[in-house]
Write an enzyme that holds these catalytic residues in place. Structure first.
Site, PDB file in Angstrom:
ATOM      1  N   GLY A  13      25.045  26.975  37.823  1.00 30.89           N
ATOM      2  CA  GLY A  13      25.293  25.730  37.878  1.00 30.89           C
ATOM      3  C   GLY A  13      26.121  25.355  36.511  1.00 30.89           C
ATOM      4  N   ASN A  15      29.379  24.686  36.791  1.00 31.57           N
ATOM      5  CA  ASN A  15      30.138  23.603  37.198  1.00 31.57           C
ATOM      6  C   ASN A  15      29.018  22.374  37.584  1.00 31.57           C
ATOM      7  OD1 ASN A  15      32.815  24.444  37.902  1.00 31.57           O
ATOM      8  ND2 ASN A  15      31.746  26.075  38.759  1.00 31.57           N
ATOM      9  N   ARG A  63      21.150  26.880  60.744  1.00 32.77           N
ATOM     10  CA  ARG A  63      22.091  25.966  59.981  1.00 32.77           C
ATOM     11  C   ARG A  63      21.752  24.648  60.245  1.00 32.77           C
ATOM     12  NH1 ARG A  63      25.840  28.213  57.523  1.00 32.77           N
ATOM     13  NH2 ARG A  63      26.180  30.036  59.316  1.00 32.77           N
ATOM     14  N   MET A  88      26.189  28.225  48.335  1.00 33.63           N
ATOM     15  CA  MET A  88      26.681  29.403  48.979  1.00 33.63           C
ATOM     16  C   MET A  88      26.220  29.313  50.314  1.00 33.63           C
ATOM     17  SD  MET A  88      28.031  30.865  46.746  1.00 33.63           S
ATOM     18  CE  MET A  88      28.466  32.572  47.319  1.00 33.63           C
ATOM     19  N   LEU A  91      27.881  24.193  55.498  1.00 33.75           N
ATOM     20  CA  LEU A  91      27.381  23.224  56.116  1.00 33.75           C
ATOM     21  C   LEU A  91      27.593  22.919  57.473  1.00 33.75           C
ATOM     22  CD1 LEU A  91      28.006  20.644  53.294  1.00 33.75           C
ATOM     23  CD2 LEU A  91      25.736  21.684  53.700  1.00 33.75           C
ATOM     24  N   ASN A 105      34.663  20.827  47.024  1.00 34.06           N
ATOM     25  CA  ASN A 105      34.268  22.007  46.758  1.00 34.06           C
ATOM     26  C   ASN A 105      35.290  22.519  45.681  1.00 34.06           C
ATOM     27  OD1 ASN A 105      32.816  24.447  46.812  1.00 34.06           O
ATOM     28  ND2 ASN A 105      34.555  25.208  48.157  1.00 34.06           N
ATOM     29  N   HIS A 107      36.419  26.555  44.209  1.00 40.03           N
ATOM     30  CA  HIS A 107      36.538  27.746  44.623  1.00 40.03           C
ATOM     31  C   HIS A 107      37.304  28.396  43.482  1.00 40.03           C
ATOM     32  CE1 HIS A 107      36.623  30.960  47.249  1.00 40.03           C
ATOM     33  NE2 HIS A 107      38.073  31.226  47.150  1.00 40.03           N
ATOM     34  N   GLU A 170      36.259  28.411  33.322  1.00 38.83           N
ATOM     35  CA  GLU A 170      36.741  27.455  32.293  1.00 38.83           C
ATOM     36  C   GLU A 170      37.498  26.202  32.950  1.00 38.83           C
ATOM     37  OE1 GLU A 170      38.271  29.710  29.170  1.00 38.83           O
ATOM     38  OE2 GLU A 170      36.446  30.489  28.769  1.00 38.83           O
ATOM     39  N   GLU A 172      37.727  25.541  36.177  1.00 43.19           N
ATOM     40  CA  GLU A 172      36.962  24.727  37.034  1.00 43.19           C
ATOM     41  C   GLU A 172      36.017  23.666  36.489  1.00 43.19           C
ATOM     42  OE1 GLU A 172      34.705  28.191  39.126  1.00 43.19           O
ATOM     43  OE2 GLU A 172      35.257  27.125  40.789  1.00 43.19           O
TER      44      GLU A 172
HETATM   45  C1  GRF Z   1      32.256  29.000  40.915  1.00 38.40           C
HETATM   46  O1  GRF Z   1      33.300  29.632  40.421  1.00 38.40           O
HETATM   47  C2  GRF Z   1      32.495  28.458  42.177  1.00 38.40           C
HETATM   48  O2  GRF Z   1      33.683  28.074  42.288  1.00 38.40           O
HETATM   49  C3  GRF Z   1      31.898  29.386  43.027  1.00 38.40           C
HETATM   50  O3  GRF Z   1      30.945  29.842  42.731  1.00 38.40           O
HETATM   51  C4  GRF Z   1      30.657  29.752  41.135  1.00 38.40           C
HETATM   52  C5  GRF Z   1      29.469  28.984  40.683  1.00 38.40           C
HETATM   53  O4  GRF Z   1      29.470  28.984  39.539  1.00 38.40           O
HETATM   54  N1  GRF Z   1      31.925  28.490  44.558  1.00 38.40           N
HETATM   55  P1  GRF Z   1      28.124  28.072  38.935  1.00 38.40           P
HETATM   56  O5  GRF Z   1      26.956  27.988  39.757  1.00 38.40           O
HETATM   57  O6  GRF Z   1      28.840  26.742  38.881  1.00 38.40           O
HETATM   58  O7  GRF Z   1      28.121  28.702  37.327  1.00 38.40           O
END
Ligand code: GRF
Length: 205
Positions: A13, A15, A63, A88, A91, A105, A107, A170, A172
């Site tokens: 978490g 992000n 799903r 992960m 949807l 999203n 990535h 960093e 992101e």
């Molecule tokens: C991030 O790099 C995101 O882009 C990818 O998984 C990672 C999640 O990291 N899908 P966090 O849980 O936000 O630390």
């Protein structure tokens, strides 16, 4: 502006934390939804005083049922926008269509290179010299929708998966709040696959 944003998480978490800590996006986060109990992202939500809900993937037969349970939580909290932050699960199409153009999203690669759950590992295995972060709108395919913001991160000779992912994160953490702000402020104009960022007056830059 009051927006109702849900953040969907599956892991550490960081992000989510960057969204919570951002002075603009933090107050918008109305609920955090996790696909499993016991993850650090839930603690981050609770520490910030944001409702944290577990919709346990393992307790749903498929799903579609999982997606319906998430949809109920989104409706309960009057959610307008959804940010996937290390979520992960794929949807179901029905949920994506209900929030079309309103799900983001992030990535850890320069899409369309290296989609999927192991992008950093695959970037290193391929020997790529440049990776990066991509924030995109979600469509019905994995890591595929129109790109909102994207920034390169150099791969260093001594990088392993952990060090490269840390540097990408960093980036992101900077891009994601910015992209969410642009989306909620109505400053993204989508034409096919291309996303134009409008200035504050709604005009092209
Ligand atoms: C991030 O790099 C995101 O882009 C990818 O998984 C990672 C999640 O990291 N899908 P966090 O849980 O936000 O630390």
């Amino acid at each position: 502006m009051a927006a109702h944003v849900a953040v969907l998480v599956s892991g550490s978490g960081t992000n989510l934390q960057s969204l919570l800590d951002h002075p603009v996006t933090g107050p918008w986060i109305a609920v955090v939804v996790a696909d499993r109990p016991g993850i650090a992202a839930l603690d981050r939500a609770r520490a910030a005083g944001v409702p944290a809900v577990v919709v346990d993937w393992s307790e749903h037969p498929d799903r579609e049922a999982f997606g319906r349970a998430i949809h109920e939580v989104l409706l309960e909290h009057s959610i307008e926008y959804v940010a996937l932050a290390g979520f992960m699960r794929i949807l179901p199409g029905e949920l994506v269509r209900s929030f079309e153009g309103r799900i983001l999203n992030t990535h850890p690669a320069l899409l369309p290179s290296f989609p999927g759950a192991h992008s950093v590992r695959e970037t290193l295995a391929w020997g790529a010299k440049v990776s990066g972060a991509t924030v995109h709108l979600v469509d019905d395919q994995v890591d595929h929708g129109p790109i909102v913001l994207q920034e390169a991160v150099a791969v260093e000779a001594e990088d392993d998966e952990e060090s490269l992912h840390r540097r990408i994160k960093e980036t992101e953490h900077r891009l994601y709040p910015e992209a969410l702000r642009l989306l909620v402020e109505g400053r993204l104009k989508v034409e096919g696959r291309r996303v134009h960022v409008l200035d504050g007056n709604g005009d092209p830059p």
